[in-house]
Motif scaffolding. Structure first.
Motif, PDB file in Angstrom:
ATOM      1  N   GLY A  54      10.075  -5.491   4.038  1.00  0.00           N
ATOM      2  CA  GLY A  54      11.439  -5.997   4.221  1.00  0.00           C
ATOM      3  C   GLY A  54      11.546  -7.473   4.575  1.00  0.00           C
ATOM      4  O   GLY A  54      12.524  -8.140   4.234  1.00  0.00           O
ATOM      5  N   GLY A  55      10.521  -8.000   5.263  1.00  0.00           N
ATOM      6  CA  GLY A  55      10.605  -9.393   5.694  1.00  0.00           C
ATOM      7  C   GLY A  55       9.990 -10.370   4.704  1.00  0.00           C
ATOM      8  O   GLY A  55      10.211 -11.590   4.808  1.00  0.00           O
ATOM      9  N   ARG A  95       8.007   1.402  12.448  1.00  0.00           N
ATOM     10  CA  ARG A  95       8.382   0.024  12.104  1.00  0.00           C
ATOM     11  C   ARG A  95       8.488  -0.778  13.389  1.00  0.00           C
ATOM     12  O   ARG A  95       9.450  -0.634  14.157  1.00  0.00           O
ATOM     13  CB  ARG A  95       9.693   0.027  11.329  1.00  0.00           C
ATOM     14  CG  ARG A  95       9.531   0.694   9.954  1.00  0.00           C
ATOM     15  CD  ARG A  95      10.764   0.538   9.118  1.00  0.00           C
ATOM     16  NE  ARG A  95      10.517   0.836   7.724  1.00  0.00           N
ATOM     17  CZ  ARG A  95      10.756   2.019   7.162  1.00  0.00           C
ATOM     18  NH1 ARG A  95      11.203   3.029   7.859  1.00  0.00           N
ATOM     19  NH2 ARG A  95      10.516   2.195   5.871  1.00  0.00           N
ATOM     20  N   PRO A  96       7.496  -1.665  13.618  1.00  0.00           N
ATOM     21  CA  PRO A  96       7.425  -2.367  14.900  1.00  0.00           C
ATOM     22  C   PRO A  96       8.705  -3.097  15.280  1.00  0.00           C
ATOM     23  O   PRO A  96       9.088  -3.112  16.454  1.00  0.00           O
ATOM     24  CB  PRO A  96       6.281  -3.365  14.714  1.00  0.00           C
ATOM     25  CG  PRO A  96       5.772  -3.207  13.334  1.00  0.00           C
ATOM     26  CD  PRO A  96       6.394  -2.027  12.718  1.00  0.00           C
ATOM     27  N   LEU A  97       9.414  -3.653  14.302  1.00  0.00           N
ATOM     28  CA  LEU A  97      10.625  -4.426  14.633  1.00  0.00           C
ATOM     29  C   LEU A  97      11.788  -3.516  15.050  1.00  0.00           C
ATOM     30  O   LEU A  97      12.740  -3.974  15.663  1.00  0.00           O
ATOM     31  CB  LEU A  97      11.053  -5.293  13.445  1.00  0.00           C
ATOM     32  CG  LEU A  97      10.078  -6.390  13.025  1.00  0.00           C
ATOM     33  CD1 LEU A  97      10.605  -7.140  11.801  1.00  0.00           C
ATOM     34  CD2 LEU A  97       9.831  -7.369  14.162  1.00  0.00           C
ATOM     35  N   PHE A 138       0.726 -11.309  10.580  1.00  0.00           N
ATOM     36  CA  PHE A 138       1.173 -10.412   9.505  1.00  0.00           C
ATOM     37  C   PHE A 138       1.894 -11.198   8.404  1.00  0.00           C
ATOM     38  O   PHE A 138       1.684 -10.963   7.213  1.00  0.00           O
ATOM     39  CB  PHE A 138       2.089  -9.317  10.077  1.00  0.00           C
ATOM     40  CG  PHE A 138       2.648  -8.400   9.028  1.00  0.00           C
ATOM     41  CD1 PHE A 138       1.857  -7.423   8.440  1.00  0.00           C
ATOM     42  CD2 PHE A 138       3.965  -8.529   8.600  1.00  0.00           C
ATOM     43  CE1 PHE A 138       2.365  -6.589   7.444  1.00  0.00           C
ATOM     44  CE2 PHE A 138       4.487  -7.699   7.604  1.00  0.00           C
ATOM     45  CZ  PHE A 138       3.682  -6.728   7.031  1.00  0.00           C
ATOM     46  N   ARG A 139       2.729 -12.173   8.807  1.00  0.00           N
ATOM     47  CA  ARG A 139       3.460 -12.968   7.805  1.00  0.00           C
ATOM     48  C   ARG A 139       2.491 -13.791   6.954  1.00  0.00           C
ATOM     49  O   ARG A 139       2.731 -14.023   5.768  1.00  0.00           O
ATOM     50  CB  ARG A 139       4.487 -13.882   8.480  1.00  0.00           C
ATOM     51  CG  ARG A 139       5.556 -13.145   9.276  1.00  0.00           C
ATOM     52  CD  ARG A 139       6.347 -12.167   8.426  1.00  0.00           C
ATOM     53  NE  ARG A 139       7.256 -11.345   9.237  1.00  0.00           N
ATOM     54  CZ  ARG A 139       7.809 -10.226   8.823  1.00  0.00           C
ATOM     55  NH1 ARG A 139       7.561  -9.743   7.621  1.00  0.00           N
ATOM     56  NH2 ARG A 139       8.604  -9.530   9.612  1.00  0.00           N
ATOM     57  N   ARG A 190      19.064 -12.359   6.889  1.00  0.00           N
ATOM     58  CA  ARG A 190      18.192 -12.181   5.725  1.00  0.00           C
ATOM     59  C   ARG A 190      18.975 -12.161   4.411  1.00  0.00           C
ATOM     60  O   ARG A 190      18.391 -12.301   3.337  1.00  0.00           O
ATOM     61  CB  ARG A 190      17.381 -10.897   5.862  1.00  0.00           C
ATOM     62  CG  ARG A 190      16.297 -11.031   6.920  1.00  0.00           C
ATOM     63  CD  ARG A 190      15.460  -9.786   7.000  1.00  0.00           C
ATOM     64  NE  ARG A 190      14.301  -9.982   7.860  1.00  0.00           N
ATOM     65  CZ  ARG A 190      13.375  -9.074   8.076  1.00  0.00           C
ATOM     66  NH1 ARG A 190      13.482  -7.893   7.504  1.00  0.00           N
ATOM     67  NH2 ARG A 190      12.346  -9.332   8.855  1.00  0.00           N
ATOM     68  N   MET A 224      14.054  -3.011   5.609  1.00  0.00           N
ATOM     69  CA  MET A 224      13.213  -1.828   5.846  1.00  0.00           C
ATOM     70  C   MET A 224      14.102  -0.582   5.795  1.00  0.00           C
ATOM     71  O   MET A 224      15.240  -0.605   6.243  1.00  0.00           O
ATOM     72  CB  MET A 224      12.462  -1.916   7.178  1.00  0.00           C
ATOM     73  CG  MET A 224      13.237  -2.386   8.358  1.00  0.00           C
ATOM     74  SD  MET A 224      12.170  -2.672   9.785  1.00  0.00           S
ATOM     75  CE  MET A 224      13.026  -4.046  10.534  1.00  0.00           C
ATOM     76  N   LYS A 253      12.481   1.060  -0.964  1.00  0.00           N
ATOM     77  CA  LYS A 253      11.728   0.274  -1.959  1.00  0.00           C
ATOM     78  C   LYS A 253      10.445   0.968  -2.411  1.00  0.00           C
ATOM     79  O   LYS A 253      10.125   0.996  -3.591  1.00  0.00           O
ATOM     80  CB  LYS A 253      11.359  -1.119  -1.383  1.00  0.00           C
ATOM     81  CG  LYS A 253      12.555  -1.960  -0.981  1.00  0.00           C
ATOM     82  CD  LYS A 253      12.103  -3.172  -0.183  1.00  0.00           C
ATOM     83  CE  LYS A 253      11.391  -2.788   1.049  1.00  0.00           C
ATOM     84  NZ  LYS A 253      11.889  -2.940   2.330  1.00  0.00           N
ATOM     85  N   ASP A 301       2.959  -3.626   1.950  1.00  0.00           N
ATOM     86  CA  ASP A 301       2.473  -3.129   3.253  1.00  0.00           C
ATOM     87  C   ASP A 301       1.160  -2.354   3.094  1.00  0.00           C
ATOM     88  O   ASP A 301       0.226  -2.519   3.877  1.00  0.00           O
ATOM     89  CB  ASP A 301       3.510  -2.203   3.898  1.00  0.00           C
ATOM     90  CG  ASP A 301       4.683  -2.969   4.490  1.00  0.00           C
ATOM     91  OD1 ASP A 301       4.579  -4.194   4.660  1.00  0.00           O
ATOM     92  OD2 ASP A 301       5.708  -2.326   4.777  1.00  0.00           O
TER      93      ASP A 301
HETATM   94  C1  S3P Z   1       9.214  -5.481   8.029  1.00  0.00           C
HETATM   95  C2  S3P Z   1       9.329  -4.436   7.152  1.00  0.00           C
HETATM   96  C3  S3P Z   1       8.253  -3.450   6.968  1.00  0.00           C
HETATM   97  C4  S3P Z   1       6.886  -4.058   7.294  1.00  0.00           C
HETATM   98  C5  S3P Z   1       6.904  -4.656   8.663  1.00  0.00           C
HETATM   99  C6  S3P Z   1       7.973  -5.749   8.805  1.00  0.00           C
HETATM  100  C7  S3P Z   1      10.353  -6.430   8.176  1.00  0.00           C
HETATM  101  O1  S3P Z   1       8.217  -2.988   5.620  1.00  0.00           O
HETATM  102  O2  S3P Z   1       6.518  -5.008   6.336  1.00  0.00           O
HETATM  103  O3  S3P Z   1       7.128  -3.625   9.590  1.00  0.00           O
HETATM  104  O4  S3P Z   1      10.153  -7.544   8.692  1.00  0.00           O
HETATM  105  O5  S3P Z   1      11.461  -6.081   7.740  1.00  0.00           O
HETATM  106  P1  S3P Z   1       9.309  -1.948   5.012  1.00  0.00           P
HETATM  107  O6  S3P Z   1      10.447  -2.765   4.495  1.00  0.00           O
HETATM  108  O7  S3P Z   1       8.574  -1.268   3.909  1.00  0.00           O
HETATM  109  O8  S3P Z   1       9.704  -1.036   6.108  1.00  0.00           O
END
Ligand code: S3P
Length: 166
Positions: free
Chosen positions: A79-80, A118-120, A56-57, A140, A10, A14, A33
């Motif tokens: 990002g995930g 970004r919640p994480l 979400f996953r 990762r 994140m 991208k 997203d």
């Molecule tokens: C996440 C990245 C976020 C988004 C979510 C989780 C991650 O996207 O999918 O908050 O797990 O790294 P970006 O990479 O666009 O910030």
């Protein structure tokens, strides 16, 4: 030219780069997203809060499997996304993959200055965020490093990517 898929942590840029590439190629731009937010009718942060990360996953996995390659596209992944289940294998079947690498320090700065929630990465001091990013990036890295190309610094520009893309 094959489809272009951007992966990376994140805050690595991208979405911004994906949009520029799609404009230059005059093709479809998919931001995972944004697609999920439209389908779920709520921001990613709210999905995490009300339905949890596992939900979400699952959304990410379903979205990935719903993408059809009839016309050319540029896909910017969350990002995930590449780091769960067999998503990275699936991503690699869709086109040429580019990992946008930034150092943990650069990512920390960018994430702290970003408007996107970004919640994480929430509720962490700068020092805590740096340590968190270092650890998460290390775990990762296994997935990100499977990209066809790893791009650093100036390589992360539209023209460089277009030169490399098959
Ligand atoms: C996440 C990245 C976020 C988004 C979510 C989780 C991650 O996207 O999918 O908050 O797990 O790294 P970006 O990479 O666009 O910030």
């Amino acid at each position: 030219m094959k489809n272009i898929i951007l992966i990376g942590f994140m805050g690595s840029g991208k979405s911004t780069l994906g949009k520029k590439l799609a404009k230059k190629l005059n093709c479809r731009f998919i931001d995972s997203d944004m697609e999920i937010e439209a389908l779920e009718r709520m921001p990613v942060a709210e999905i995490f809060e009300t339905k949890g990360e596992d939900y979400f996953r699952q959304c990410e996995k379903e979205l990935l499997h719903s993408i059809r390659s009839e016309s050319q596209f540029v896909l910017s992944t969350g990002g995930g996304m590449p780091c769960f289940g067999d998503n990275m294998e699936k991503i690699k079947t869709l086109g040429t993959t580019f990992y946008l690498y930034l150092s943990p320090k650069e990512l920390t700065k960018r994430i702290r200055n970003a408007k996107t929630v970004r919640p994480l990465a929430q509720n962490k001091s700068e020092e805590e965020l740096l340590i968190y990013i270092e650890k998460l990036l290390a775990s990762r890295g296994f997935f990100y490093s499977q990209a066809d190309y790893t791009l650093k610094g100036k390589e992360q520009q539209v023209n460089c990517i277009l030169e490399l893309a098959d």
